[in-house]
Design an enzyme around this catalytic site. Structure first.
Site, PDB file in Angstrom:
ATOM      1  N   GLU A 151       0.835  -1.213   0.000  1.00 30.66           N
ATOM      2  CA  GLU A 151       0.000   0.000   0.000  1.00 30.66           C
ATOM      3  C   GLU A 151       0.868   1.261   0.000  1.00 30.66           C
ATOM      4  O   GLU A 151       0.490   2.283  -0.560  1.00 30.66           O
ATOM      5  CB  GLU A 151      -0.974  -0.001   1.180  1.00 30.66           C
ATOM      6  CG  GLU A 151      -1.945  -1.182   1.221  1.00 30.66           C
ATOM      7  CD  GLU A 151      -2.760  -1.389  -0.068  1.00 30.66           C
ATOM      8  OE1 GLU A 151      -3.029  -0.396  -0.771  1.00 30.66           O
ATOM      9  OE2 GLU A 151      -3.112  -2.553  -0.374  1.00 30.66           O
ATOM     10  N   HIS A 209       1.507   2.099  -3.570  1.00 30.78           N
ATOM     11  CA  HIS A 209       0.368   2.820  -4.150  1.00 30.78           C
ATOM     12  C   HIS A 209       0.354   4.281  -3.664  1.00 30.78           C
ATOM     13  O   HIS A 209       0.113   5.203  -4.432  1.00 30.78           O
ATOM     14  CB  HIS A 209      -0.947   2.166  -3.716  1.00 30.78           C
ATOM     15  CG  HIS A 209      -1.320   0.927  -4.483  1.00 30.78           C
ATOM     16  ND1 HIS A 209      -1.397   0.916  -5.859  1.00 30.78           N
ATOM     17  CD2 HIS A 209      -1.678  -0.315  -4.063  1.00 30.78           C
ATOM     18  CE1 HIS A 209      -1.787  -0.308  -6.250  1.00 30.78           C
ATOM     19  NE2 HIS A 209      -1.948  -1.074  -5.194  1.00 30.78           N
ATOM     20  N   GLU A 223      -0.605  -0.628  -9.952  1.00 33.14           N
ATOM     21  CA  GLU A 223      -0.177  -1.874  -9.317  1.00 33.14           C
ATOM     22  C   GLU A 223       1.341  -2.060  -9.453  1.00 33.14           C
ATOM     23  O   GLU A 223       1.984  -2.653  -8.586  1.00 33.14           O
ATOM     24  CB  GLU A 223      -0.934  -3.052  -9.938  1.00 33.14           C
ATOM     25  CG  GLU A 223      -0.842  -4.351  -9.165  1.00 33.14           C
ATOM     26  CD  GLU A 223      -1.630  -4.350  -7.856  1.00 33.14           C
ATOM     27  OE1 GLU A 223      -2.368  -3.373  -7.578  1.00 33.14           O
ATOM     28  OE2 GLU A 223      -1.477  -5.312  -7.083  1.00 33.14           O
TER      29      GLU A 223
END
Lengths: 551, 551
Positions: free
Chosen positions: B311, B314, B340
């Site tokens: 995460e 991201h 991604e």
């Protein structure tokens, strides 16, 4: 799905019920969007990372624009207009119930208030406020009133313009009447300046339907009774021993204790949250999503507990809103004063009472068993009650006890009303403030940061707001008295921690009523058969503190 | 302030620059409102009390309505139309830079995609999805595919309708071409059903500009290389000793460690938050307000750490967006696959690497010094690396290691493409699924809850989405290789914990580029001079795991 706005002639052929239903669809959409705004506000204070202040401001502004467009849409206007025509021609109460009629009344008022203001004025006000808050913060830091004065002056100018538009459009009839009467008695011509009645219009935004002359009388009565009561307490020059409240209080334990107290009172954690923020508040997105905050101070046990109970009172009002009329205006709180009555009823009538501490003191002792708080373990409920209810005049409103708090408000009311209505100038504020502090609380203000610069309200353009704090405390006493009459052995229930009995009564008699009544005064009258009256409030304070201070 | 929409003739007399500026004003307003939607979504997963699901649904729906109205407004349409005319008449690149031109392209595409769908279809889709998710959850629980099949059937019908509208309106030209070619070769008449090319249109929503035939080839290559690699690892029947990873891991310590790792990598806590939710995700309201979540499992140290690093990848993309083009479409991520790639680059290329653990293992040992984790203290980086990179085929995609993960995706791609384009029926899914699991991973699926019912994607109508996971992992390898070429001694930097070097390179070469390029393939080509290609990816896996498993 885009629904085209109906024309006036199309609407004229529809039933009242159908018009009402269309009004509700629009009201609910606005309510959903306002709920989002509430969540953004909460997040900003509790969760938001520091660098996103600009993006959040953009988001709030975009959303405000959307909400404003919905609130002032011509399709909403057409429905309201058609309903007004029907209302003029027939009695709608055969077709709509009182809650539904209130929804029409409230929607019409909100629509007028929103549509009457030119967008330039709304923008000027937003822009000034952001500058004024900065100037006020700086002025307070330096205790330099001159740095804030020009912004206060401008806020008053803009507020007068706003009231002018509202009065012309018929938003507050009472204010218009006062103004016309004053003009007539002064022999003024059209175009001559006269700001009499302007305070009424401002008060009406926060305490709808409440008349300034009644407020004035209430506050005069308060002064007459409280100034000597406080002088008497001061003269006694005595405080109960509160050594057991000294020292440091583990913040995690404070938090656990506050959560427990709040839940025992009846805060529903499945329909809300309790978090921490710099300034405690109750907000959120919906009656099923109430977000309240509190704060904990290492050396002040009382602040966290009373703050939590206060916000719990606000939250119970929000969580207790009518489910039947959810997301329509009638389900919203009647006024700021009535909202404050719910926080103060729990904070003071319950949270400062002997019955409450009879069951809560053992829980407190159980939570704080450290050797450093040994003194707490042996304190009795009576002793705790006396020390917890300490009265001591101070400069700062938000730190005031329940006896002196009211006079902080009376002082602000007197000054802000005189300012708006043109009886005093901005330059006269500090002198007047200090003179009143001396007269009401016996204190010499030596620095404006402890005086007229302490509150943010005037910087953000909140004038007419302060009185709702004290109206709330008067409502609270009368509502609690009504609850005591209605609930057999209420004190015994509270002493056993059976708070749900009181909560249920408030749910039914206050919370679910929402904005059905036209004013807080009407609500009280409906509940007790008596109008709002400071005497019960004064009696409560006098009896309680006469005992505590052995006056 | 209400600004009346300009007429087409008024717009025709304005400069390109002025038209562009008007487009940006509208794009920014939409972006602010979408940011709010992002915050509501985060809050729902992380903060919202349980009882407010209905009110939140109302809020999201009201906001979606507002955003849809802005996205499809005729005033936006007029500006785009006028810009299209200008673009047909002259080369706008003399007046606008590539980022600005991309904003026009992206706005036009979004406008078309939004306006082409009839509101009945949008509503039917929302309504079906909410029912389908319920049915899927029940079906998975009971491992009973028949309970879900009718909903999958309906989702496919609606998706085909959606694609039909988009293809007619020219949203995905590539899809239309494929369809026309197929129709011609089959000799179909107008009105005859043919769903060839429909998967291209769906893929284009998540991976704009990426061609299905390229995807097909990439995935075929992957199968050819990975199936034997996995078979080889399986045949080895060996795992490195991972006793030091067993036992219970204090969740508070896991949390502290994950926060530390995330901050070391470069997550900016002044422009974001890291919280906990059931399913980890990265969302939020703005590039200055990125909200990511992770989850911690008492008995699985790896899940919390790798989830957090994933995460964080991201989040760095979101926090690294162009400031110059903030709140306009070009600043947004290019595609799901590229997004991604950023999570996987950090999770795998860095977080599963020896250089990373060279500096991070001592921090882990420092954090977990309990006697129960004594075995951790003596583990070497080499041993840790080998055990941490355990490969083991399993039924569940979200639990898969980096070697087997890709085949989980290939399998889904093959099935969902065949479904949408009418090559297989809904009833054939479980059989096909199980056959492919056997062929690719050597596993016998005995229950559909461990097979074709495990993912929620199809229930919510996400078809064309799965491939982006594996495209992301291929992008990641190529991007990391480019970074290694550009940054001298990158491995040494990583081994010293100097992650900022890599972060800066990604900021400049990926994050700030946003959606400037027309596809992820273009981005890779611009960066490396090579198209997307599975061979580097296969090489990375083969070399790494040949060593680890001594193949």
């Amino acid at each position: 799905m885009t629904v085209l706005a109906k024309t006036t002639s199309e609407l004229s052929s529809e039933s009242v019920r159908s018009l009402y239903d269309q009004l509700v669809v629009k009201a609910k959409e606005i309510s959903h969007l306002q709920g989002i705004s509430g969540l953004l506000g909460w997040d900003q204070e509790v969760m938001m990372p520091t660098n996103s202040a600009d993006s959040r401001a953009n988001q709030l502004s975009a959303l405000a624009g959307v909400i404003h467009a919905k609130e002032t849409s011509s399709s909403l206007g057409s429905i309201l207009e058609e309903l007004e025509k029907r209302q003029a021609a027939q009695d709608l109460s055969t077709e709509l119930n009182p809650y539904e009629l209130a929804n029409i009344r409230l929607s019409r008022k909100a629509y007028k208030a929103e549509t009457l203001l030119p967008s330039e004025l709304v923008q000027a006000s937003a822009s000034l406020t952001s500058k004024a808050v900065g100037a006020w913060a700086q002025a307070r830091k330096e205790s330099d009133y001159a740095k804030f004065a020009p912004y206060l002056e401008q806020q008053i100018t803009l507020l007068r313009q706003k009231v002018g538009h509202h009065m012309k459009g018929g938003v507050c009839e009472e204010a218009r009447k006062i103004n016309e009467k004053a003009r007539a008695s002064l022999g003024l011509k059209e175009g001559d300046e006269c700001y009499k009645g302007y305070y009424q219009a401002l008060l009406d935004e926060y305490e709808p339907g409440f008349k300034v002359d009644r407020l004035h009388n209430l506050f005069e009565d308060l002064k007459k009774s409280l100034v000597p009561l406080i002088a008497k307490i001061n003269a006694k020059n005595f405080q109960h021993d509160d050594a057991f409240l000294q020292g440091e209080w583990d913040v995690t334990k404070q938090k656990e204790f506050s959560h427990r107290v709040s839940e025992r009172i009846g805060f529903d954690l499945e329909a809300g949250r309790l978090d921490v923020s710099t300034h405690p508040f109750t907000g959120g997105a919906h009656s099923t999503d109430v977000r309240m905050t509190t704060r904990y101070t290492l050396t002040d046990l009382k602040e966290g507990i009373t703050g939590t109970i206060h916000e719990t009172g606000h939250s119970l009002y929000e969580q207790g809103r009518s489910k039947e009329y959810v997301d329509t205006p009638v389900s919203a709180a009647l006024s700021l004063g009535v909202h404050e009555s719910q926080s103060l009823l729990w904070e003071r009538m319950v949270g400062l009472s002997k019955p409450f501490w009879t069951n809560t003191l053992p829980l407190l002792k159980e939570k704080f068993q450290e050797p450093s708080h040994e003194a707490l373990q042996s304190v009795t409920v009576d002793h705790f009650f006396n020390a917890w209810n300490r009265v001591e005049p101070g400069f700062i409103r938000v730190e005031a006890d329940e006896v002196t708090y009211g006079l902080h408000v009376v002082l602000r009311y007197e000054i802000e009303k005189a300012l708006v209505e043109g009886d005093i100038t901005v330059a006269e504020v500090p002198g007047l403030w200090n003179a009143k502090m001396k007269e009401y609380l016996g204190l010499e203000v030596t620095e404006d940061r402890l005086g007229c610069l302490q509150d943010t309200h005037w910087a953000v353009g909140l004038i007419g707001y302060f009185p709702t704090y004290t109206l709330g405390s008067i409502y609270a006493v009368q509502i609690f008295a009504a609850a005591k009459e209605a609930i057999p052995n209420l004190d015994e229930h509270l002493a056993k921690g059976e708070f749900h009995v009181l909560k249920k009564w408030l749910n039914e008699n206050i919370h679910q009523q929402g904005s059905l009544r036209e004013s807080g005064d009407d609500l009280i009258f409906g509940l007790t058969g008596q109008h709002l009256d400071s005497s019960l409030y004064v009696k409560y304070l006098t009896e309680k503190y006469t005992k505590i201070y052995d006056l």
